[in-house]
Design a protein around this motif. Structure first.
Motif, short mmCIF file in Angstrom:
data_model
loop_
_atom_site.label_atom_id
_atom_site.label_comp_id
_atom_site.label_asym_id
_atom_site.label_seq_id
_atom_site.Cartn_x
_atom_site.Cartn_y
_atom_site.Cartn_z
N THR A 1 6.81 7.26 0.87
CA THR A 1 7.91 8.07 1.38
C THR A 1 8.44 7.55 2.71
O THR A 1 9.35 8.14 3.28
CB THR A 1 7.45 9.53 1.56
OG1 THR A 1 6.28 9.55 2.37
CG2 THR A 1 7.15 10.16 0.21
N SER A 2 7.87 6.47 3.23
CA SER A 2 8.31 5.87 4.48
C SER A 2 8.96 4.52 4.20
O SER A 2 9.05 4.09 3.05
CB SER A 2 7.12 5.69 5.43
OG SER A 2 6.49 6.91 5.70
N SER A 3 9.42 3.87 5.26
CA SER A 3 10.01 2.55 5.12
C SER A 3 8.90 1.51 5.20
O SER A 3 8.43 1.17 6.29
CB SER A 3 11.06 2.32 6.21
OG SER A 3 11.68 1.06 6.04
N VAL A 4 8.49 1.02 4.04
CA VAL A 4 7.39 0.07 3.93
C VAL A 4 7.84 -1.08 3.03
O VAL A 4 8.42 -0.84 1.96
CB VAL A 4 6.13 0.74 3.36
CG1 VAL A 4 5.01 -0.28 3.20
CG2 VAL A 4 5.68 1.89 4.24
N ALA A 5 7.57 -2.31 3.44
CA ALA A 5 7.93 -3.48 2.64
C ALA A 5 6.70 -4.34 2.42
O ALA A 5 5.90 -4.53 3.34
CB ALA A 5 9.03 -4.28 3.32
#
Length: 988
Positions: A133-137
């Motif tokens: 649900t977060s900005s993760v790459a």
């Protein structure tokens, strides 16, 4: 017992010599059930790596289990003809007949795994990507940059939206990797992301073999990074190395050789150019010393570098291991520069008591020796007149006042060597007392030791040493980092609800010791820096000795909960309470909360008829992170000995102990709040995958040094929390699988990001400042380069704006200055060195056994201060130094040559926009048949930094863009290079 043996023999005879129907009849006639069969095995993914959490069940029954972290399972069945079903999220279930076997290993096919359904690290744990649900790459090893890699960060160049990684130097001994994530959020503290290696917070990149990395995950926004508190403001880069794989021992070799050449050498005058210009009466004062010397050719070459990596892995169901040895020898384009490293790693995993107890141990050690030349060597090769000879008639180096230092003398007679050892090890124990709960403890230890020695001989640029017979420096240090982390992880699934919860404790203790000594005027120069005690300067009281030691500690309590309802509605919340010895007595502890939520729209019933959307997830998050001061004692009063202030005591003069800083009991962390909204999608039968993120981050309580009056203060400056800065931006990342056939595939991956930076304030209630002047132009101008000002963007160049040359005195015409000499009041913003747009594009093609990767990278919306042009592009140097060919251009298309002294102005600030052909790799994999040992072989060619499209006039527009002085093309730098490589992979 004898009856059992006889029965077994009869059964075997009957099964071998009787028709199958009779065998079955015999089994039925026995009148009792057969003994249970215990089946074990390992489940791996398409890449051969173990898959944890795979469901293994006996069809038609409730008998089921799941695979361990290493992909192993154990299950008992009563029926030897039972069917086992293997199922995993994102993969097609596989039904396998037992057929009397006791060992069954399976590997899921690549066509069955979905791109978006992979496991990603989120800090102190991992979850499925579709639950993020977060900005993760995340970037896996298959998508890493192909070619010569000098730092693990090189693997990510151009791969992740918002993450800028630049190589600003080709020096093998000092690889300047400039890194920035979503702009700059600090003024005085470190702007680099936190590095986490196999769970070790603050792990050293020097201890990691780039060829041994399995994946790299980047936590980009505040809701993802808040779990790391004051270490997470600049983002978190989580590196996962390759895990042991059980089974028959396998051996892998990867080796490659490369050559470098200087990328786009600057155009300077040759000896023929000097003699041609000397025929022109306008340039008759140019000196011709009678020789023809190509100084760049004298100090550079075409070096060959090589890497050899050997890895061994294997084991059984309970114990698996992997060992790796990597020898890396990199030679630089400037003679006598090199780096040699030997990296050894070993990792072992052990499971027992039906996987209820797990142990693992990792150790990595890197021994490095690098050789360096003085930093000004390359600049002096540009500066030195091409008509000067290298040597005098007697064989000594030719030196001439006001012509620069002989660069050949610098390379041959002034040398430095740095030796360091980086050790990193950690061990972990995990216990699962009940199915839903796991308790673990990890201890980690890092130790780095380095010693640097530098010396000059009697022959080296004696004029600049004032006739002294050589000089030497010897310094070194040792750092020790100890970590302890305790965790409890709970997971529970009931009905449509999935809950994962984590509680943890972290302790970090860091100590650094350093020392140094220097001396000059030696009776002999055969010892280099290893006989400093013989220097005459020691007898004269002119030698220097120093030593220091500092330490800091960090303690944290943290927790996180992930909730998933019906695979539609997702929530993640975390909280960290952290204390640090770096902070003032009034602010030792802080709280760092985060919350994020996701809605999988594609799983709603109203989306079932929307066929072109395979997956669609909306997410939003908010988190608070911090940035701690870089130094350990900035909140305390520190003292130093001042030899200029002395008192006479007991027959001798004693230096006074004076304050060197003010105490600040209110010193605390920089506090960053960040909001992120994102959308993840998979479209058109999973052909197109992508994500969009919009973020706004604001950092308050910026750390910086402010001037204060004395008295009442005991020192004239204080390190305090004042001011705020913001970054806003948007990011896009996507991939397209254009063709995916058995013999031919073609995919394209790309990303682009935009960031807007603004300094909101530099003042607070107590300490106030309108602007800060930072950076330096270097000799001979000696002024600042950037101004940080409230209401303006960070990275502004602040200089005079010029429109031409004055007709009288041939001075620069400063806009708005009239005929008077310009002052500070005429300076203005003339550019900005912080890029606004970063982009990357990679295409992968495969035809049969042939594969090809092409990667491009672009940076836009920034300016570069060309320091070489600013300092040397004037004919005022015509009698002393060599000049760039552009010195004979007439500024602004006027009628006059520039003979004015160097000036810092907009004339030397250029647009830095560029697109690079960053990497091209072509490989061929051989099909191995009828070979019992060699399983796979691949040969490949690679080129890096091959071409650049830019309007910039310097060597390379890829300059440092992080920090508060971005966009300066430093004159005293090691030139960037183009690399060509050939490599070989062998699997046994």
């Amino acid at each position: 017992m004898r009856q059992i043996y006889i029965s077994a023999i009869m059964l075997c005879l009957c099964l071998n010599f009787c028709p199958p129907v009779h065998a079955n009849a015999l089994i039925l006639h026995a009148g009792h059930a057969t003994a249970p069969i215990t089946i074990t095995g390992q489940v791996t993914g398409p890449d051969g790596q173990p898959l944890p959490g795979v469901s293994v069940s006996e069809t038609g029954t409730k008998n089921a289990t799941s695979t361990s972290a290493q992909g192993y399972y154990i299950i008992k069945v009563d029926n030897p003809n039972a069917i086992l079903r293997f199922s995993f999220v994102g993969m097609k279930p596989q039904d396998i007949a037992v057929a009397g076997r006791q060992t069954i290993d399976i590997q899921f096919e690549s066509s069955s795994v979905e791109l978006q359904e992979v496991t990603v690290s989120i800090g102190y744990g991992s979850i499925r990507k579709e639950e993020v649900t977060s900005s993760v790459a995340r970037v896996g090893s298959d998508d890493f940059v192909k070619g010569l890699v000098t730092s693990p960060l090189d693997l990510l160049r151009g791969k992740i939206a918002g993450l800028a990684i630049s190589h600003t130097s080709g020096n093998p001994a000092n690889q300047n990797v400039d890194i920035m994530l979503r702009g700059v959020s600090t003024l005085a503290a470190s702007a680099s992301p936190l590095i986490v290696i196999d769970g070790i917070t603050g792990g050293s990149l020097n201890a990691v073999n780039p060829d041994n990395i399995e994946s790299i995950t980047v936590l980009k926004d505040g809701s993802a990074a808040a779990i790391y508190g004051t270490q997470g403001t600049n983002g978190v880069i989580i590196i996962t190395t390759k895990t042991p794989t059980a089974g028959k021992a396998t051996v892998t070799y990867n080796g490659y050789a490369s050559i470098d050449k200087i990328r786009n050498p600057l155009k300077i005058l040759t000896a023929a150019d000097v003699r041609r210009y000397k025929q022109d009466p306008a340039f008759s004062t140019i000196n011709d010393y009678g020789s023809s010397t190509d100084w760049l050719k004298e100090i550079t070459g075409t070096p060959v570098s090589q890497v050899h990596d050997l890895s061994v892995s294997g084991g059984n169901r309970n114990t698996s291991y992997v060992g790796d040895v990597s020898l890396r020898q990199q030679n630089g384009v400037i003679n006598e520069t090199s780096k040699r490293s030997l990296i050894t790693t070993f990792r072992v995993n052990h499971a027992m008591f039906d996987d209820k107890l797990k142990l693992n141990f990792n150790i990595s050690n890197n021994v490095v020796t690098d050789h360096q030349v003085p930093v000004e060597t390359y600049a002096n090769a540009l500066l030195r007149s091409p008509t000067l000879s290298v040597y005098n008639d007697d064989g000594s180096y030719r030196e001439l006042n006001n012509t620069g230092i002989n660069p050949v003398g610098l390379v041959n007679e002034a040398k430095g060597s740095n030796e360091y050892n980086q050790l990193m090890m950690n061990g972990k124990i995990a216990i699962r007392p009940v199915k839903s709960l796991e308790l673990s403890a990890m201890g980690a230890y890092q130790n780095d030791y380095n010693i640097y020695n530098y010396s000059t001989t009697f022959r080296s640029y004696a004029a600049t040493l004032g006739g002294r017979n050589g000089e030497a420096y010897l310094n070194g240090g040792r750092g020790e980092n100890k970590n302890l982390e305790l965790q409890a992880n709970y997971s529970k699934t009931f009905s449509k609800h999935i809950i994962n919860a984590m509680l943890g404790y972290s302790y970090q203790d860091y100590t650094k010791e350093a020392w140094g000594m220097s001396a000059n005027n030696f009776p002999l120069d055969i010892f280099g820096a290893w006989n400093i005690g013989s220097a005459n300067s020691i007898k004269q009281g002119l030698a220097q000795l120093s030593s220091n030691k500092f330490s800091w500690k960090l303690i944290a309590f943290f927790g996180r909960i992930n909730y998933n309802f019906d695979d539609k509605y997702l929530v993640m919340a975390s909280l960290r309470r952290e204390g640090s010895s770096k902070f003032g007595v009034n602010n030792k502890w802080g709280y760092f909360p985060a919350v994020s939520a996701g809605w999988r729209i594609s799983n709603e019933s109203f989306m079932k008829d929307v066929s072109f959307i395979n997956d669609l997830k909306l997410r939003a998050g908010f988190g608070i992170t911090g940035t701690a001061p870089t130094d350990a004692y900035l909140s305390l009063t520190t003292y130093r000995f001042d030899p200029s202030i002395a008192m006479y005591d007991n027959g001798q003069w004693v230096s006074a102990l004076v304050p060197s800083s003010n105490p600040n009991p209110n010193l605390k962390w920089e506090r960053k709040r960040e909001i992120n909204v994102g959308l993840d999608f998979t479209l058109f039968n999973k052909v197109f995958n992508g994500s969009i993120d919009v973020y706004h981050r604001r950092t308050n309580d910026l750390l910086y040094t402010y001037s204060v009056p004395v008295p009442p203060n005991i020192y004239n400056s204080i390190f305090a929390n004042v001011g705020s800065i913001s970054n806003k931006g948007i990011e896009f990342a996507g991939s397209v699988q254009l063709i995916n056939k058995d013999k031919f595939s073609w995919s394209v991956l790309g990303n682009v990001s935009y960031n807007q930076n603004k300094v909101i304030s530099l003042s607070g209630d107590v300490y106030k400042r309108d602007y800060l002047n930072v950076g330096e132009t270097g000799e001979p101008i000696q002024t600042y380069t950037h101004r940080i000002e409230s209401g303006q963007a960070l990275g502004n160049f602040y200089a005079w704006e010029v429109s031409g040359l004055k007709p009288v005195g041939n001075q620069w015409q400063v806009v708005g200055a009239g005929d008077d000499s310009p002052g500070e009041q005429q300076k203005k913003i003339v550019g900005n060195g912080m890029p606004k747009v970063f982009s990357g594009l990679t295409t992968n093609l495969r035809y049969g056994n042939l594969d090809m990767t092409v990667a491009l990278r672009g940076t836009f919306g920034f300016d570069i201060l060309n320091q070489y042009r600013m300092q040397r592009e004037t004919l005022s140097w015509i009698q002393t130094y060599n000049l760039p060919q552009s010195a004979f251009d007439k500024p602004f298309g006027g009628n006059d040559y520039n003979t004015a002294p160097p000036i810092y102005s907009n004339y030397y600030i250029e647009k830095g926009n560029f697109v690079k052909l960053d990497n091209v790799a072509i490989g061929y994999s051989f099909t191995i048949k009828n070979q019992p040992y060699l399983k796979r072989a691949r040969i490949y060619l690679s080129g890096q930094n091959l071409a650049t499209i830019t309007g910039y006039k310097g060597m390379d527009p890829e300059v440092a863009v992080s920090g508060v002085t971005p966009g300066v093309d430093v004159l005293k730098n090691y030139p960037n290079v183009t690399t060509y490589l050939v490599g070989l992979n062998l699997n046994f």
